[in-house]
Design an enzyme around this catalytic site. Structure first.
Site, PDB file in Angstrom:
ATOM      1  N   CYS A   8     -31.369   5.076 -65.685  1.00  0.00           N
ATOM      2  CA  CYS A   8     -29.949   4.679 -65.542  1.00  0.00           C
ATOM      3  C   CYS A   8     -29.876   3.249 -65.017  1.00  0.00           C
ATOM      4  O   CYS A   8     -29.046   2.453 -65.467  1.00  0.00           O
ATOM      5  CB  CYS A   8     -29.216   5.611 -64.584  1.00  0.00           C
ATOM      6  SG  CYS A   8     -28.711   7.179 -65.307  1.00  0.00           S
ATOM      7  N   HIS A 101     -35.729  10.123 -73.184  1.00  0.00           N
ATOM      8  CA  HIS A 101     -36.231   8.890 -73.794  1.00  0.00           C
ATOM      9  C   HIS A 101     -37.084   9.269 -74.998  1.00  0.00           C
ATOM     10  O   HIS A 101     -37.849  10.220 -74.960  1.00  0.00           O
ATOM     11  CB  HIS A 101     -37.038   8.053 -72.794  1.00  0.00           C
ATOM     12  CG  HIS A 101     -38.020   8.835 -71.984  1.00  0.00           C
ATOM     13  ND1 HIS A 101     -37.659   9.607 -70.894  1.00  0.00           N
ATOM     14  CD2 HIS A 101     -39.362   8.991 -72.118  1.00  0.00           C
ATOM     15  CE1 HIS A 101     -38.728  10.194 -70.393  1.00  0.00           C
ATOM     16  NE2 HIS A 101     -39.772   9.842 -71.123  1.00  0.00           N
TER      17      HIS A 101
HETATM   18  P1  AMP Z   1     -42.478  10.703 -69.989  1.00  0.00           P
HETATM   19  O1  AMP Z   1     -43.832  11.135 -69.538  1.00  0.00           O
HETATM   20  O2  AMP Z   1     -42.172  11.152 -71.390  1.00  0.00           O
HETATM   21  O3  AMP Z   1     -41.402  11.070 -68.995  1.00  0.00           O
HETATM   22  O4  AMP Z   1     -42.552   9.135 -70.085  1.00  0.00           O
HETATM   23  C1  AMP Z   1     -42.076   8.258 -69.133  1.00  0.00           C
HETATM   24  C2  AMP Z   1     -42.526   6.899 -69.579  1.00  0.00           C
HETATM   25  O5  AMP Z   1     -41.749   5.924 -68.895  1.00  0.00           O
HETATM   26  C3  AMP Z   1     -43.988   6.598 -69.281  1.00  0.00           C
HETATM   27  O6  AMP Z   1     -44.644   6.266 -70.504  1.00  0.00           O
HETATM   28  C4  AMP Z   1     -43.930   5.407 -68.318  1.00  0.00           C
HETATM   29  O7  AMP Z   1     -44.971   4.498 -68.546  1.00  0.00           O
HETATM   30  C5  AMP Z   1     -42.572   4.813 -68.659  1.00  0.00           C
HETATM   31  N1  AMP Z   1     -41.925   4.060 -67.590  1.00  0.00           N
HETATM   32  C6  AMP Z   1     -41.668   4.488 -66.320  1.00  0.00           C
HETATM   33  N2  AMP Z   1     -41.002   3.540 -65.633  1.00  0.00           N
HETATM   34  C7  AMP Z   1     -40.818   2.514 -66.499  1.00  0.00           C
HETATM   35  C8  AMP Z   1     -40.194   1.233 -66.391  1.00  0.00           C
HETATM   36  N3  AMP Z   1     -39.624   0.819 -65.264  1.00  0.00           N
HETATM   37  N4  AMP Z   1     -40.200   0.421 -67.473  1.00  0.00           N
HETATM   38  C9  AMP Z   1     -40.780   0.825 -68.625  1.00  0.00           C
HETATM   39  N5  AMP Z   1     -41.377   2.016 -68.784  1.00  0.00           N
HETATM   40  C10 AMP Z   1     -41.403   2.839 -67.744  1.00  0.00           C
END
Ligand code: AMP
Length: 115
Positions: A8, A101
């Site tokens: 968010c 996402h």
């Molecule tokens: P999931 O395991 O499907 O919840 O994936 C979450 C993803 O968000 C992971 O691949 C993280 O590397 C990515 N992530 C977490 N924080 C950030 C951020 N601030 N900017 C970009 N990617 C992020």
């Protein structure tokens, strides 16, 4: 907007992140910890914790996210070789951020089944 949700904060611009795409309801940006040469996350601006919680009214939004992912795949030049779109949902799938996402992954050969 959920006050403690990192995505968010990214979507609202509170955390400065370079967007590859932005519309009224969706943003896309590169994953912080890329698992492939192209690893882009597409998120709705609306806070929905899990893909299992989408409502009928979200159908168009999810369709739009897939359209935008295809558009970005073309921009990344991975249209021809192929790519993967992934929604992780819940603990067994390894979901870490509870704001839906869509992962767009490409630029390398992938294996199936996924780990
Ligand atoms: P999931 O395991 O499907 O919840 O994936 C979450 C993803 O968000 C992971 O691949 C993280 O590397 C990515 N992530 C977490 N924080 C950030 C951020 N601030 N900017 C970009 N990617 C992020």
């Amino acid at each position: 907007m959920e006050k403690d949700c990192i995505f968010c904060k990214i979507a609202s611009g509170e955390i400065g992140t370079e967007f590859l795409y932005e519309s009224d309801d969706i943003v896309a940006f590169r994953d912080l910890n890329p698992q492939a040469p192209t690893h882009i996350l597409l998120i709705p601006k609306k806070h929905i914790p899990k893909i299992s919680e989408i409502k009928k009214e979200d159908e168009a939004l999810i369709g739009k996210m897939i359209d935008v992912a295809n558009l970005l795949a073309a921009k990344e030049n991975i249209l021809e070789n192929g790519y993967r779109m992934v929604f992780n949902c819940g603990k067994d799938a390894g979901q870490e951020v509870f704001h839906i996402h869509l992962h767009l992954l490409g630029g390398r050969k992938m294996i199936w089944p996924p780990g």
